[in-house]
Design a protein around this motif. Structure first.
Motif, PDB file in Angstrom:
ATOM      1  N   LYS A  57      15.055 -12.955 -21.343  1.00 51.82           N
ATOM      2  CA  LYS A  57      15.653 -11.617 -21.258  1.00 51.82           C
ATOM      3  C   LYS A  57      16.221 -11.746 -22.632  1.00 51.82           C
ATOM      4  N   ASN A  58      16.335 -10.763 -23.344  1.00 48.53           N
ATOM      5  CA  ASN A  58      17.139 -10.735 -24.785  1.00 48.53           C
ATOM      6  C   ASN A  58      17.067 -11.894 -25.631  1.00 48.53           C
ATOM      7  N   GLU A  59      15.915 -12.308 -25.896  1.00 52.16           N
ATOM      8  CA  GLU A  59      15.566 -13.881 -26.776  1.00 52.16           C
ATOM      9  C   GLU A  59      15.180 -13.444 -28.041  1.00 52.16           C
ATOM     10  N   GLY A  60      15.299 -12.004 -28.471  1.00 49.16           N
ATOM     11  CA  GLY A  60      14.704 -11.769 -29.855  1.00 49.16           C
ATOM     12  C   GLY A  60      15.259 -12.589 -30.920  1.00 49.16           C
ATOM     13  N   ALA A  61      16.350 -13.310 -30.898  1.00 51.50           N
ATOM     14  CA  ALA A  61      16.956 -14.198 -32.081  1.00 51.50           C
ATOM     15  C   ALA A  61      16.030 -15.557 -31.959  1.00 51.50           C
ATOM     16  N   TYR A  62      15.511 -15.958 -30.930  1.00 51.93           N
ATOM     17  CA  TYR A  62      14.845 -17.245 -30.967  1.00 51.93           C
ATOM     18  C   TYR A  62      13.626 -17.232 -30.507  1.00 51.93           C
ATOM     19  N   ILE A  63      12.857 -15.976 -29.981  1.00 43.29           N
ATOM     20  CA  ILE A  63      11.650 -16.142 -29.238  1.00 43.29           C
ATOM     21  C   ILE A  63      10.628 -16.747 -30.124  1.00 43.29           C
ATOM     22  N   LYS A  64      10.460 -16.147 -31.633  1.00 41.04           N
ATOM     23  CA  LYS A  64       9.504 -16.539 -32.423  1.00 41.04           C
ATOM     24  C   LYS A  64       9.338 -18.204 -32.730  1.00 41.04           C
ATOM     25  N   GLU A  65      10.612 -18.613 -32.878  1.00 32.65           N
ATOM     26  CA  GLU A  65      10.711 -20.087 -33.252  1.00 32.65           C
ATOM     27  C   GLU A  65      10.109 -21.020 -31.916  1.00 32.65           C
ATOM     28  N   SER A  85      14.607  -6.737 -20.825  1.00 29.42           N
ATOM     29  CA  SER A  85      15.317  -7.073 -22.223  1.00 29.42           C
ATOM     30  C   SER A  85      15.612  -5.636 -23.016  1.00 29.42           C
ATOM     31  N   ASP A  86      16.763  -5.402 -23.575  1.00 26.71           N
ATOM     32  CA  ASP A  86      17.204  -4.190 -24.208  1.00 26.71           C
ATOM     33  C   ASP A  86      17.342  -4.784 -25.811  1.00 26.71           C
ATOM     34  N   ASP A  87      16.851  -5.737 -26.295  1.00 31.24           N
ATOM     35  CA  ASP A  87      17.008  -6.056 -27.895  1.00 31.24           C
ATOM     36  C   ASP A  87      15.738  -5.785 -28.273  1.00 31.24           C
ATOM     37  N   ASN A  88      15.095  -6.661 -29.623  1.00 32.88           N
ATOM     38  CA  ASN A  88      13.971  -6.502 -29.975  1.00 32.88           C
ATOM     39  C   ASN A  88      13.005  -7.582 -29.432  1.00 32.88           C
ATOM     40  N   LEU A  90      10.620  -7.507 -27.252  1.00 29.67           N
ATOM     41  CA  LEU A  90       9.406  -6.837 -26.921  1.00 29.67           C
ATOM     42  C   LEU A  90       8.623  -6.525 -28.066  1.00 29.67           C
ATOM     43  N   ASP A  91       9.265  -5.942 -29.041  1.00 29.51           N
ATOM     44  CA  ASP A  91       8.677  -5.947 -30.432  1.00 29.51           C
ATOM     45  C   ASP A  91       8.287  -7.006 -31.281  1.00 29.51           C
ATOM     46  N   LEU A  92       8.983  -8.042 -30.949  1.00 32.00           N
ATOM     47  CA  LEU A  92       8.593  -9.292 -31.640  1.00 32.00           C
ATOM     48  C   LEU A  92       7.204 -10.231 -30.916  1.00 32.00           C
TER      49      LEU A  92
END
Length: 306
Positions: A57-65, A85-88, A90-92
């Protein structure tokens, strides 16, 4: 798998809990006996070596790493359950979904972690030789031996899963979120002897698992069990002592910076309806020793994330 351990809240405690555990254990025992007697084997070989299952949930800052690091150490697929999630995030994840690296499911509601794990077992377990159940702030650290080869060597016979001990990393005195990768920003950790490091998470052989009703361990079919890195049976969420052999292990970036921990609190707990207390930060903010093991991967991870 004859029965999925579903809606884990039903057997957290009390009389209903005992009844539910019996309902789960009886089929496991019967199925395990039959499987042992007839030596039943999977109908086809798994198409994947190692997959990771997580609820996010809302892991946009870390998910790619987190994804790119684990791809480097041998993870082939990620079964991710997005909890509104309501950040980015899903887009990432969209490019990974198109590539088949990530299988993404939506899972609304509170305390759905066990539901996510059991759904992955039920629908994807047969496709995987091994499944790891970890969180997006946990990184599997490997030594000189490739992770898949390590699992092949250790998970034989009645060993259904490998229990990896935590290694808790603290904030390093950071109060605000900064640019850079988690694995290079946070290099201060607890000593091996810290009691929190007795906690484990498991990488399992899905065909030996009945279900999951605790984020730290699997419930195995009769005749199977988890082991630690020494090969000793593990029952429950902890090992009796910390292994002298350091790898594989699970680097747990529980706190990150104070600002990031406060944001983590707002997301809620994946396996509990209660709010996460601030005391959790101070209990896990362990910065006794320097450990740059995963920081060595930073150039490769950064290039993959670009």
């Amino acid at each position: 798998m004859p029965l999925t351990a579903w809606k884990h809240e039903h057997f957290m405690s009390g009389t209903d809990g005992m009844a539910y555990k019996l309902a789960v254990l009886a089929p496991a025992f019967a199925y395990g006996v039959l499987r042992n007697v007839f030596r039943r084997k999977p109908s086809r070989a798994p198409e994947l070596g190692l997959a990771v299952v997580a609820i996010i949930k809302n892991e946009g800052a870390y998910i790619k790493e987190w994804i790119e690091y684990h791809r480097l150490v041998g993870v082939e697929r990620f079964y991710l359950y997005d909890n509104q999630s309501d950040d980015n995030t899903l887009d990432l994840l969209a490019p990974y979904v198109r590539q088949g690296v990530v299988v993404l499911e939506r899972m609304a509601g509170e305390a759905r972690q066990m539901d996510a794990y059991n759904d992955a077992l039920r629908h994807h377990g047969r496709a995987c030789k091994y499944m790891a159940f970890i969180d997006a702030d946990e990184f599997i650290a490997v030594g000189d031996e490739p992770l898949l080869r390590c699992l092949d060597n250790k998970l034989t016979g009645r060993a259904g899963g490998l229990a990896l001990n935590w290694l808790i990393f603290g904030s390093g005195g950071q109060t605000h979120r900064d640019e850079g990768l988690v694995i290079e920003r946070f290099t201060q950790r607890a000593p091996y002897s810290h009691h929190k490091n007795l906690h484990v998470k498991e990488i399992c052989r899905p065909q030996t698992v009945l279900g999951v009703y605790n984020p730290h361990f699997c419930h195995y079919l009769w005749g199977y069990h988890a082991i630690d890195v020494w090969g000793r049976p593990v029952v429950g969420a902890y090992t009796q002592e910390l292994p002298a052999e350091p790898f594989p292990r699970l680097h747990h970036y529980f706190t990150k910076s104070l600002e990031e921990f406060r944001a983590k609190r707002l997301r809620g707990c994946a396996d509990d309806h209660e709010d996460r207390p601030m005391d959790d930060f101070y209990e896990h903010d362990c910065n006794d020793e320097t450990d740059t093991t995963l920081a060595e991967y930073a150039p490769q991870v950064r290039a993959a994330c670009a």
